[in-house]
Design a protein around this motif. Structure first.
Motif, PDB file in Angstrom:
ATOM      1  N   PHE A 162      43.757  47.924  40.014  1.00 44.13           N
ATOM      2  CA  PHE A 162      43.933  46.474  39.992  1.00 44.13           C
ATOM      3  C   PHE A 162      44.919  46.084  41.069  1.00 44.13           C
ATOM      4  CE2 PHE A 162      46.563  48.280  36.577  1.00 44.13           C
ATOM      5  CZ  PHE A 162      47.827  47.768  36.838  1.00 44.13           C
ATOM      6  N   GLY A 163      45.155  44.791  41.204  1.00 42.77           N
ATOM      7  CA  GLY A 163      45.941  44.326  42.329  1.00 42.77           C
ATOM      8  C   GLY A 163      45.047  44.094  43.529  1.00 42.77           C
ATOM      9  N   ALA A 164      45.580  44.329  44.736  1.00 44.82           N
ATOM     10  CA  ALA A 164      44.850  44.012  45.968  1.00 44.82           C
ATOM     11  C   ALA A 164      43.558  44.802  46.120  1.00 44.82           C
ATOM     12  CB  ALA A 164      45.752  44.261  47.178  1.00 44.82           C
ATOM     13  N   VAL A 165      43.494  45.992  45.508  1.00 47.82           N
ATOM     14  CA  VAL A 165      42.275  46.784  45.621  1.00 47.82           C
ATOM     15  C   VAL A 165      41.068  46.044  45.050  1.00 47.82           C
ATOM     16  CG1 VAL A 165      42.519  47.996  43.408  1.00 47.82           C
ATOM     17  CG2 VAL A 165      41.391  49.147  45.339  1.00 47.82           C
ATOM     18  N   LEU A 166      41.296  45.090  44.173  1.00 44.45           N
ATOM     19  CA  LEU A 166      40.196  44.314  43.597  1.00 44.45           C
ATOM     20  C   LEU A 166      39.516  43.412  44.620  1.00 44.45           C
ATOM     21  CD1 LEU A 166      41.609  43.338  40.081  1.00 44.45           C
ATOM     22  CD2 LEU A 166      39.724  44.894  40.589  1.00 44.45           C
ATOM     23  N   MET A 167      40.143  43.196  45.781  1.00 45.21           N
ATOM     24  CA  MET A 167      39.480  42.433  46.834  1.00 45.21           C
ATOM     25  C   MET A 167      38.192  43.133  47.265  1.00 45.21           C
ATOM     26  SD  MET A 167      41.332  39.722  47.318  1.00 45.21           S
ATOM     27  CE  MET A 167      40.454  39.108  48.743  1.00 45.21           C
ATOM     28  N   ARG A 168      38.091  44.431  46.999  1.00 47.76           N
ATOM     29  CA  ARG A 168      36.885  45.185  47.345  1.00 47.76           C
ATOM     30  C   ARG A 168      35.753  44.987  46.327  1.00 47.76           C
ATOM     31  NH1 ARG A 168      37.607  48.774  51.313  1.00 47.76           N
ATOM     32  NH2 ARG A 168      39.695  49.566  51.824  1.00 47.76           N
ATOM     33  N   ASP A 169      36.065  44.392  45.195  1.00 47.91           N
ATOM     34  CA  ASP A 169      35.072  44.293  44.122  1.00 47.91           C
ATOM     35  C   ASP A 169      35.084  42.888  43.512  1.00 47.91           C
ATOM     36  OD1 ASP A 169      33.230  44.803  42.160  1.00 47.91           O
ATOM     37  OD2 ASP A 169      34.303  46.506  41.272  1.00 47.91           O
ATOM     38  N   PRO A 170      34.641  41.889  44.276  1.00 47.39           N
ATOM     39  CA  PRO A 170      34.670  40.518  43.751  1.00 47.39           C
ATOM     40  C   PRO A 170      33.815  40.322  42.508  1.00 47.39           C
ATOM     41  CG  PRO A 170      33.429  40.643  45.811  1.00 47.39           C
ATOM     42  CD  PRO A 170      34.132  41.949  45.659  1.00 47.39           C
ATOM     43  N   ALA A 171      32.775  41.128  42.357  1.00 43.10           N
ATOM     44  CA  ALA A 171      31.930  40.998  41.159  1.00 43.10           C
ATOM     45  C   ALA A 171      32.718  41.374  39.910  1.00 43.10           C
ATOM     46  CB  ALA A 171      30.696  41.884  41.298  1.00 43.10           C
ATOM     47  N   ARG A 172      33.538  42.421  40.022  1.00 45.32           N
ATOM     48  CA  ARG A 172      34.364  42.810  38.881  1.00 45.32           C
ATOM     49  C   ARG A 172      35.400  41.732  38.591  1.00 45.32           C
ATOM     50  NH1 ARG A 172      37.073  47.924  36.576  1.00 45.32           N
ATOM     51  NH2 ARG A 172      35.334  49.040  37.527  1.00 45.32           N
ATOM     52  N   VAL A 173      35.997  41.170  39.627  1.00 43.52           N
ATOM     53  CA  VAL A 173      36.981  40.101  39.429  1.00 43.52           C
ATOM     54  C   VAL A 173      36.325  38.920  38.718  1.00 43.52           C
ATOM     55  CG1 VAL A 173      38.539  38.474  40.562  1.00 43.52           C
ATOM     56  CG2 VAL A 173      38.341  40.824  41.424  1.00 43.52           C
ATOM     57  N   ALA A 174      35.128  38.576  39.158  1.00 38.41           N
ATOM     58  CA  ALA A 174      34.409  37.468  38.523  1.00 38.41           C
ATOM     59  C   ALA A 174      34.147  37.755  37.051  1.00 38.41           C
ATOM     60  CB  ALA A 174      33.098  37.214  39.259  1.00 38.41           C
ATOM     61  N   GLU A 175      33.802  39.000  36.750  1.00 37.54           N
ATOM     62  CA  GLU A 175      33.562  39.388  35.356  1.00 37.54           C
ATOM     63  C   GLU A 175      34.847  39.268  34.538  1.00 37.54           C
ATOM     64  OE1 GLU A 175      31.704  43.167  32.810  1.00 37.54           O
ATOM     65  OE2 GLU A 175      31.883  43.270  35.002  1.00 37.54           O
ATOM     66  N   CYS A 176      35.966  39.676  35.145  1.00 33.17           N
ATOM     67  CA  CYS A 176      37.257  39.577  34.455  1.00 33.17           C
ATOM     68  C   CYS A 176      37.618  38.121  34.194  1.00 33.17           C
ATOM     69  CB  CYS A 176      38.348  40.246  35.285  1.00 33.17           C
ATOM     70  SG  CYS A 176      38.202  42.050  35.408  1.00 33.17           S
ATOM     71  N   VAL A 177      37.441  37.286  35.218  1.00 25.32           N
ATOM     72  CA  VAL A 177      37.759  35.865  35.073  1.00 25.32           C
ATOM     73  C   VAL A 177      36.912  35.233  33.972  1.00 25.32           C
ATOM     74  CG1 VAL A 177      37.572  33.614  36.209  1.00 25.32           C
ATOM     75  CG2 VAL A 177      38.615  35.544  37.423  1.00 25.32           C
ATOM     76  N   ALA A 178      35.630  35.538  33.974  1.00 25.87           N
ATOM     77  CA  ALA A 178      34.732  34.957  32.974  1.00 25.87           C
ATOM     78  C   ALA A 178      35.143  35.381  31.557  1.00 25.87           C
ATOM     79  CB  ALA A 178      33.293  35.386  33.259  1.00 25.87           C
ATOM     80  N   ALA A 179      35.501  36.645  31.394  1.00 29.69           N
ATOM     81  CA  ALA A 179      35.904  37.133  30.072  1.00 29.69           C
ATOM     82  C   ALA A 179      37.191  36.465  29.614  1.00 29.69           C
ATOM     83  CB  ALA A 179      36.089  38.650  30.119  1.00 29.69           C
ATOM     84  N   MET A 180      38.133  36.291  30.516  1.00 33.36           N
ATOM     85  CA  MET A 180      39.402  35.653  30.170  1.00 33.36           C
ATOM     86  C   MET A 180      39.192  34.178  29.852  1.00 33.36           C
ATOM     87  SD  MET A 180      41.511  37.562  33.204  1.00 33.36           S
ATOM     88  CE  MET A 180      43.134  36.848  32.971  1.00 33.36           C
ATOM     89  N   GLN A 181      38.359  33.521  30.662  1.00 30.12           N
ATOM     90  CA  GLN A 181      38.076  32.102  30.423  1.00 30.12           C
ATOM     91  C   GLN A 181      37.431  31.892  29.059  1.00 30.12           C
ATOM     92  OE1 GLN A 181      39.421  29.764  32.988  1.00 30.12           O
ATOM     93  NE2 GLN A 181      37.359  29.222  33.621  1.00 30.12           N
ATOM     94  N   GLU A 182      36.561  32.806  28.697  1.00 28.04           N
ATOM     95  CA  GLU A 182      35.871  32.707  27.417  1.00 28.04           C
ATOM     96  C   GLU A 182      36.822  32.884  26.247  1.00 28.04           C
ATOM     97  OE1 GLU A 182      32.755  32.241  24.715  1.00 28.04           O
ATOM     98  OE2 GLU A 182      32.758  31.912  26.896  1.00 28.04           O
ATOM     99  N   ALA A 183      37.898  33.650  26.494  1.00 23.05           N
ATOM    100  CA  ALA A 183      38.793  34.028  25.402  1.00 23.05           C
ATOM    101  C   ALA A 183      39.898  33.022  25.124  1.00 23.05           C
ATOM    102  CB  ALA A 183      39.414  35.400  25.689  1.00 23.05           C
TER     103      ALA A 183
END
Length: 344
Positions: free
Chosen positions: A116-137
């Motif tokens: 996690f952290g800056a390395v997530l810039m390589r995986d925007p799909a995972r970041v989007a999934e994380c954001v969606a899960a947090m928003q839902e919660a």
């Protein structure tokens, strides 16, 4: 809402993000945030990064401790597992934070090893999934703090893709550190200075994503610079090290200059307002230096600043040190201020 002791001000993290103090490890703890709030009633404050595993698996709920007067205050989370981040977000919202922020910008080895952290810039799909899960919660706003890219990535190509995906996941507000992060070859400290700033790219992103609330971060050291970015169309400015090392210069005039409310804060009065907080901390078994280490820069550039720092640094670490150390350090500052007023 913030109770300043004189007036109750209604505010939200969204509005407050016109100016924010960056989340900084080992610096923006609850004592630092309480001090910053006395300097500015409006500025959005952030916690140090708290990892989702520490909350969910480690049950380190003390990491969520904060004073009600800190609001508006945001919790920054580190993590990459959507389910775990959602659980951590629920804990943060339950603790009363006004915003949950996902860290996609920290370049430290420890953060990389946790994916996690800056390395997530390589995986925007995972970041989007994380954001969606947090928003839902949670009901509070979920935001992202990111870099413009990492390592060999071409920021002008990868940043729009990253923003498009987190926007589609429901993120409406993002803070962009206008530097690439080099995950190999540079230390975290070097990553704050060596990669060149690209403010123009961040401004172009605002033009390309007009519906996104975009704040800029990196290398901004004055309110005048912050105002220039706002005047150029950005929605917010985040300031890090300058706000910590020269908090009065950045925060004392922020309310009237950037938010159009209130008056310039007097750092001497801020110190006096800190005393009851200090006494309560000591009564709970805390140590004076845990608070005063954040106060060293209050009078940076002003007459008596060196003595202020010296007296606090030497006196606050002594056994049973109390508010008298602060008052002793304040004497030459207050005296110099009084003499200056008489001359004027």
């Amino acid at each position: 809402m913030i109770n300043t002791g004189e007036v109750i001000i209604k505010t939200t993290a969204y509005n407050a993000s016109r100016l924010s103090v960056a989340p900084m490890m080992d610096w923006t703890d609850r004592h630092c945030r309480f001090l910053h709030r006395l300097l500015s009633s409006q500025t959005l404050l952030y916690t140090e990064m708290v990892t989702a595993p520490a909350l969910v698996r480690g049950r380190a709920l003390h990491l969520l401790d904060h004073n009600p007067q800190e609001h508006p205050v945001a919790l920054q989370l580190g993590g990459s597992d959507p389910h775990e981040l959602a659980q951590a977000a629920v804990m943060g919202a339950g603790a009363g934070y006004d915003e949950i922020n996902l860290n996609c910008g920290c370049p430290s080895d420890r953060v990389q090893s946790g994916t996690f952290g800056a390395v997530l810039m390589r995986d925007p799909a995972r970041v989007a999934e994380c954001v969606a899960a947090m928003q839902e919660a949670v009901d509070v706003e979920v935001t992202v703090k990111c870099r413009i890219g990492v390592d060999e990535q071409e920021p002008a190509q990868v940043l729009p893709v990253f923003l498009e995906q987190i926007k589609a996941a429901g993120c409406q507000r993002v803070t962009i550190h206008a530097r690439k992060a080099w995950l190999q070859g540079l230390s975290p400290k070097e990553n704050r200075d060596i990669p060149p700033l690209d403010y123009d790219l961040v401004h172009r992103m605002k033009a390309e994503f007009p519906d996104l609330h975009i704040s800029i971060n990196g290398g901004i050291t004055t309110l005048a610079q912050a105002q220039a970015h706002l005047d150029s169309g950005l929605d917010g400015v985040m300031i890090g090290r300058a706000a910590y090392h020269q908090p009065t210069d950045i925060l004392a005039a922020a309310d009237p200059q950037l938010f159009g409310v209130g008056q310039v804060a007097d750092p001497i009065q801020v110190v006096q307002k800190m005393l009851p907080y200090v006494e309560a901390h000591l009564a709970d078994g805390g140590r004076l230096h845990q608070i005063t280490r954040h106060m060293l820069g209050l009078f940076a550039g002003r007459p008596g600043a060196r003595n202020w720092r010296r007296i606090l640094s030497e006196g606050a670490v002594r056994d049973r040190a109390g508010p008298e150390v602060i008052l002793q350090a304040l004497e030459p500052i207050a005296s110099g201020s009084s003499q200056l007023e008489q001359v004027v």
